[in-house]
Design a protein around this motif. Sequence first.
Motif, PDB file in Angstrom:
ATOM      1  N   ALA A   1      15.216  20.100   1.906  1.00 31.56           N
ATOM      2  CA  ALA A   1      13.896  20.051   2.112  1.00 31.56           C
ATOM      3  C   ALA A   1      13.124  20.919   0.586  1.00 31.56           C
ATOM      4  CB  ALA A   1      13.321  20.791   3.203  1.00 31.56           C
ATOM      5  N   PHE A   2      14.162  21.789  -0.126  1.00 28.03           N
ATOM      6  CA  PHE A   2      13.909  22.476  -1.233  1.00 28.03           C
ATOM      7  C   PHE A   2      14.437  21.792  -2.488  1.00 28.03           C
ATOM      8  CE2 PHE A   2      13.018  24.947   2.528  1.00 28.03           C
ATOM      9  CZ  PHE A   2      12.017  25.893   2.178  1.00 28.03           C
ATOM     10  N   HIS A   3      13.769  22.084  -3.448  1.00 33.64           N
ATOM     11  CA  HIS A   3      14.001  21.662  -4.971  1.00 33.64           C
ATOM     12  C   HIS A   3      13.335  22.885  -6.004  1.00 33.64           C
ATOM     13  CE1 HIS A   3      10.540  19.685  -6.027  1.00 33.64           C
ATOM     14  NE2 HIS A   3      10.532  18.967  -4.819  1.00 33.64           N
ATOM     15  N   PRO A   4      14.022  23.105  -7.144  1.00 34.52           N
ATOM     16  CA  PRO A   4      13.303  23.820  -8.144  1.00 34.52           C
ATOM     17  C   PRO A   4      11.968  23.141  -8.606  1.00 34.52           C
ATOM     18  CG  PRO A   4      15.630  23.826  -8.712  1.00 34.52           C
ATOM     19  CD  PRO A   4      15.635  22.872  -7.346  1.00 34.52           C
ATOM     20  N   GLY A   5      10.806  23.800  -8.839  1.00 36.07           N
ATOM     21  CA  GLY A   5       9.744  23.380  -9.457  1.00 36.07           C
ATOM     22  C   GLY A   5       8.691  22.974  -8.033  1.00 36.07           C
ATOM     23  N   MET A   6       9.237  23.273  -6.887  1.00 36.10           N
ATOM     24  CA  MET A   6       8.603  22.897  -5.542  1.00 36.10           C
ATOM     25  C   MET A   6       7.191  23.915  -5.582  1.00 36.10           C
ATOM     26  SD  MET A   6      10.071  22.298  -1.878  1.00 36.10           S
ATOM     27  CE  MET A   6       9.245  21.636  -0.686  1.00 36.10           C
ATOM     28  N   GLU A   7       6.088  23.569  -5.232  1.00 32.22           N
ATOM     29  CA  GLU A   7       4.880  24.473  -5.122  1.00 32.22           C
ATOM     30  C   GLU A   7       5.022  25.173  -3.921  1.00 32.22           C
ATOM     31  OE1 GLU A   7       1.202  22.501  -5.306  1.00 32.22           O
ATOM     32  OE2 GLU A   7       1.443  21.855  -7.586  1.00 32.22           O
TER      33      GLU A   7
END
Length: 466
Positions: A376-382
């Motif tokens: 559910a998470f990745h770099p750049g996620m707001e």
Amino acid sequence: MKIRHERPMANLSLQVRAPLRLTLSDDSVVEITEWSLDGVHYPKELDVFPKEAMLTIPFQGVMITFPVSFAAKPTGRFLAFEGLSGRERETLAIFYRSLLSGRMASTEDVITSLDTPVDLVPMGETEEEKVEGSVGTPPRAFRAALNVGIYLVLGALVFWTLGASAYGKLSGVDIQNARIEATMVEHAAPNAAYVKKILVTPGDRVRRGDMLVWLSTPEGEAALTDVRARIALLEDRLLDAEARRVSIETRWASARELFLAAFRLNADETGEELRAAALAFDAGLVEPAAALLEVRTSADREVDTLSDELRRLRRDRGRLRDTSDALHIIAEDDGIIRDVSVLKGQFVARGAHVSQLEADVARHARGWVDHEMAAAFHPGMEVRVAVNTGTGAQILKGKISQITAGIDPELSPDFGMLVSVAFSDLDAEATRQTLPHLMPVELRAKRGWAQNISQKVSSWRATLGM
């Protein structure tokens, strides 16, 4: 002899073409285009290989930076990584594997994440179905009005009672135990010593390499003072010896000239006889050359001996000075002094805390998420950041800058993902003034579809001038 066969691991040997940046100790930036999990391919136009640098991964406008060290002996132009921590290697591996698998790609000077479009399946009615459906039904205008009325009533009931709560639960994921963190650099005593001088106070801004605290030992100071005194004495003796040698050389030259002049007057010499007389004088075979030669040799020997001893003492002085300088506390990064925990004249043990420096970078938020939520998470996620600055709740915008897997006892005793969030609208100075170190915050990351909806709504509002 034991022979062991191991299968090759391609993900450790293949090089990818994607932009990386190395910031060297002199603040110069080197662009890297080929790299792997083992190291980087250094550009051909550069001849000096660095031992340490700051590695930057440009990902969709976010710079992910951490320090790296390289092996002492490069292989051709290839610099191998050395001493990477588990978190740093895992961060590099995320981008490396994503580039190999095609989930990410190199676009100009950044690494971007690729979205796979999905073809839409047409769901509209055919003309025949529309004709059949209209047989025996009320007029279309009546049905439309009735349906609109029913939907409006139901929509209002659902939205105002359950919709907002459900949307909030579905559109975001909470990041637990979050708090504001400043990048702190701890300085410890490299060896047992006494505090001779304190050159900074809390709040001072320093540059990397500046001396913060002067540490020394009585033994080192005494040894250095003794060597300096002996050097000063030997330098005086050497000056005297060189003056004596110059005086003897003058006497030697005068005696030689007088001898050769007398030889010319008292003998019917030829050129060969004059040269033979000069050689005999230089060899000390005639008077007064014999006595002067011994004195001259003794003076030369004394000068050489004193020179050798002086060189040895200067080497000892340099070694002692280096040993003394190694005790000093030097700033390891640019930043602001936050704490000096020693006093002048105090004895500090080896490894004891001396000072704390906040690196000159923006403060960030950091929290913990269960490892089962990795997809559910990745770099750049707001990320929506809620903080209470003393004047009331404040909402800030942020983006996930780094995700690492591991355990941080200060956030949670369980294994999970450690998520770092950078603030989009605040610079480094604004974060220091607004967000105290270790202040608790509420972090909620937006899912991808919710982020797309927010962007579309913002675009509509900008188009309508709202």
